[in-house]
Write a protein that holds these residues in place. Structure first.
Motif, PDB file in Angstrom:
ATOM      1  N   ILE A   2      91.064 117.695  63.815  1.00 40.82           N
ATOM      2  CA  ILE A   2      91.633 116.616  62.992  1.00 40.82           C
ATOM      3  C   ILE A   2      90.574 115.587  62.621  1.00 40.82           C
ATOM      4  O   ILE A   2      90.556 115.063  61.497  1.00 40.82           O
ATOM      5  N   THR A  49      97.758 126.762  57.223  1.00 39.17           N
ATOM      6  CA  THR A  49      97.530 125.992  58.439  1.00 39.17           C
ATOM      7  C   THR A  49      96.145 125.350  58.406  1.00 39.17           C
ATOM      8  O   THR A  49      95.279 125.752  57.618  1.00 39.17           O
ATOM      9  N   ASN A  50      95.949 124.335  59.253  1.00 37.81           N
ATOM     10  CA  ASN A  50      94.652 123.672  59.416  1.00 37.81           C
ATOM     11  C   ASN A  50      94.139 123.074  58.104  1.00 37.81           C
ATOM     12  O   ASN A  50      93.003 123.314  57.700  1.00 37.81           O
ATOM     13  N   ALA A  91      94.551 119.276  55.550  1.00 33.77           N
ATOM     14  CA  ALA A  91      95.059 117.904  55.441  1.00 33.77           C
ATOM     15  C   ALA A  91      95.069 117.499  53.980  1.00 33.77           C
ATOM     16  O   ALA A  91      94.177 117.873  53.211  1.00 33.77           O
ATOM     17  N   ILE A 136     100.798 115.030  61.650  1.00 30.36           N
ATOM     18  CA  ILE A 136     100.667 116.482  61.727  1.00 30.36           C
ATOM     19  C   ILE A 136     102.062 117.102  61.711  1.00 30.36           C
ATOM     20  O   ILE A 136     102.898 116.801  62.573  1.00 30.36           O
ATOM     21  N   TYR A 188     100.007 122.483  60.633  1.00 27.59           N
ATOM     22  CA  TYR A 188      99.596 123.570  61.530  1.00 27.59           C
ATOM     23  C   TYR A 188     100.799 124.463  61.787  1.00 27.59           C
ATOM     24  O   TYR A 188     101.929 123.978  61.921  1.00 27.59           O
ATOM     25  N   ALA A 236      98.736 116.507  57.742  1.00 29.30           N
ATOM     26  CA  ALA A 236      98.130 117.796  58.088  1.00 29.30           C
ATOM     27  C   ALA A 236      99.230 118.781  58.464  1.00 29.30           C
ATOM     28  O   ALA A 236     100.326 118.369  58.867  1.00 29.30           O
ATOM     29  N   THR A 257      90.644 125.977  63.890  1.00 32.04           N
ATOM     30  CA  THR A 257      91.846 126.260  64.665  1.00 32.04           C
ATOM     31  C   THR A 257      91.868 127.743  65.005  1.00 32.04           C
ATOM     32  O   THR A 257      91.275 128.566  64.300  1.00 32.04           O
ATOM     33  N   MET A 276      97.585 120.130  70.735  1.00 32.12           N
ATOM     34  CA  MET A 276      97.736 118.886  69.974  1.00 32.12           C
ATOM     35  C   MET A 276      97.479 117.667  70.861  1.00 32.12           C
ATOM     36  O   MET A 276      96.861 116.684  70.439  1.00 32.12           O
ATOM     37  N   PHE A 313      97.266 109.652  60.806  1.00 35.64           N
ATOM     38  CA  PHE A 313      97.460 111.080  60.579  1.00 35.64           C
ATOM     39  C   PHE A 313      98.855 111.523  61.028  1.00 35.64           C
ATOM     40  O   PHE A 313      99.290 111.196  62.135  1.00 35.64           O
ATOM     41  N   ILE A 335     102.651 113.530  65.750  1.00 32.90           N
ATOM     42  CA  ILE A 335     102.854 114.971  65.643  1.00 32.90           C
ATOM     43  C   ILE A 335     104.348 115.209  65.475  1.00 32.90           C
ATOM     44  O   ILE A 335     105.139 114.921  66.377  1.00 32.90           O
TER      45      ILE A 335
END
Length: 418
Positions: free
Chosen positions: A152, A213-214, A216, A53, A141, A139, A258, A71, A51, A83
């Motif tokens: 996630i 946001t939020n 994927a 982000i 955010y 993803a 979120t 996070m 993943f 991230i």
């Protein structure tokens, strides 16, 4: 003539009201179906994907540290998580805070934009972040978000279990809902939108709209689409249409939650919502005039929804309001008489019922205080949207006719405590 205009406006308003009732039923059904789906999928979640982000950040020193802490607390294998925080030419301490966390945590990466490709908006920052990412799933955010620890995981679970889903969106809640009357009304708006427009469309049509946001999305799809449209003020809505055009759908999975900050004064609210309205009108025009080139004609459902919401529905409300006010001073010799008042009152009651039904799906939201807030919302907050959409339409027409450059407005943040 006045009778015809009034009948037309009431027809448009009631058509939208019936459609919203239909959607709210779907949202209610999805709430219970989703619980069973979640329990079934959790029995065998499968191998979790890598993943990435992406967090675009421009002058976010008030909120970015709390977001990074959230996070860090994500319950997801850190060896499969990266991230990437894109510091988009910030003038405050945003860059320094990001660098500090990147030095402390190996899975956090800091990316800094540089002139001349800097500070031009969220889409550009996301495209840059995408180039520095490696995850099979991407993803997004916003810099003010605090995803819950399992957010996630649930986004990944949805993509693992649903191969036809090109993307999955979660649910967002308002962290400062009790700050003042404005944030309380925004909270009512967001909950209703998610359980009515998002969950309802998903239940009936297998369609939702990617929020900012939020969510994927599979990396392969994002690369095939060439990333985000940097001309779009509502880059999330625009991306949704392109995902559908590839033949995928976007799943709504409310277990992924979120918490985000909302505007705490009208000035900030107006600028933020103006960007949303103008951005959605850009998307409407882009795909309406290019409809013949679309491969997936199912997009017409969402195109119709946005067209109706931002143009026809508000036109109907504006016309009915205008006739009502004019008739107070000039006798328009209306024949519809009391029927129009009965329809308007019934419409108001349906609005209240729809919002209350949405609130019933969230813990501790269907309260006496919120019921009074819903009534207040109809006569104030909802009416303010009419003026906003009118202004947004004027500005978009002006931009197109004068070939003006699109200017991005970054929502102002407010100090928050963890």
């Amino acid at each position: 003539m006045a009778d015809f205009v009034l009948y037309l406006s009431l027809f448009i308003i009631w058509l939208m009201l019936f459609y919203h009732i239909f959607l709210m039923q779907g949202g209610y059904f999805h709430y219970f179906k989703h619980i069973k789906t979640k329990q079934l999928w959790e029995q065998n979640p499968g191998e979790m994907p890598t993943f990435s982000i992406l967090i675009p950040a421009h002058n976010e020193e008030m909120v970015i540290e709390n977001t990074l802490k959230a996070m860090i607390n994500l319950r997801y294998p850190k060896e499969k998580l990266e991230i990437i925080v894109v510091n988009d030419y910030s003038k405050d301490r945003t860059g320094a805070i990001i660098d500090e966390y990147a030095d402390r945590y190996s899975f956090i990466k800091a990316v800094h934009t540089k002139p001349p490709h800097a500070g031009k908006g969220k889409s550009g920052a996301l495209n840059l972040g995408l180039k520095h990412s490696s995850g099979s799933v991407v993803a997004v955010y916003d810099a003010d978000n605090r995803p819950e620890p399992d957010a996630i995981y649930y986004l990944a679970l949805s993509l693992n279990k649903d191969e036809k889903a090109g993307a999955v969106i979660g649910k967002f809640r308002v962290m400062n809902a009790n700050k003042n009357i404005l944030t309380r009304l925004i909270n009512l708006e967001t909950l209703t939108f998610q359980w009515l427009a998002q969950a309802g469309r998903w239940h009936w049509f297998k369609m939702t709209t990617i929020p900012g946001t939020n969510f994927a999305i599979r990396r392969s799809i994002l690369e095939e689409l060439g990333g985000w449209d940097e001309k779009a003020l509502s880059e999330d809505t625009e991306l949704s249409f392109r995902v559908y055009n590839l033949g995928y759908y976007i799943r709504f999975f409310p277990a992924a939650v979120t918490w985000e900050q909302e505007p705490e004064n009208l000035k900030v609210w107006w600028k933020q919502r103006m960007r949303w309205a103008r951005g959605n009108e850009y998307v409407i025009a882009k795909y309406l005039f290019g409809f013949g080139k679309l491969k997936n004609k199912k997009i017409v459902l969402d195109l119709f929804y946005f067209l109706f919401t931002y143009l026809l529905f508000f036109t109907g409300i504006l016309l009915s309001h205008a006739i009502f006010v004019i008739n107070l001073f000039v006798d328009l010799d209306l024949t519809i008489g009391m029927v129009s008042y009965v329809l308007l009152i019934t419409g108001f009651l349906l609005f209240v019922i729809e919002v209350m039904l949405a609130l019933s799906l969230e813990k501790r939201q269907l309260t006496v205080k919120n019921v009074f807030a819903v009534v207040f919302m109809y006569f104030t907050y909802s009416q303010l949207w009419i003026a906003l959409v009118m202004n947004a339409t004027f500005l978009e027409l002006k931009r197109v006719l004068l070939k003006q450059e699109v200017k991005w407005y970054k929502t102002q943040r407010f100090d928050q405590k963890l």
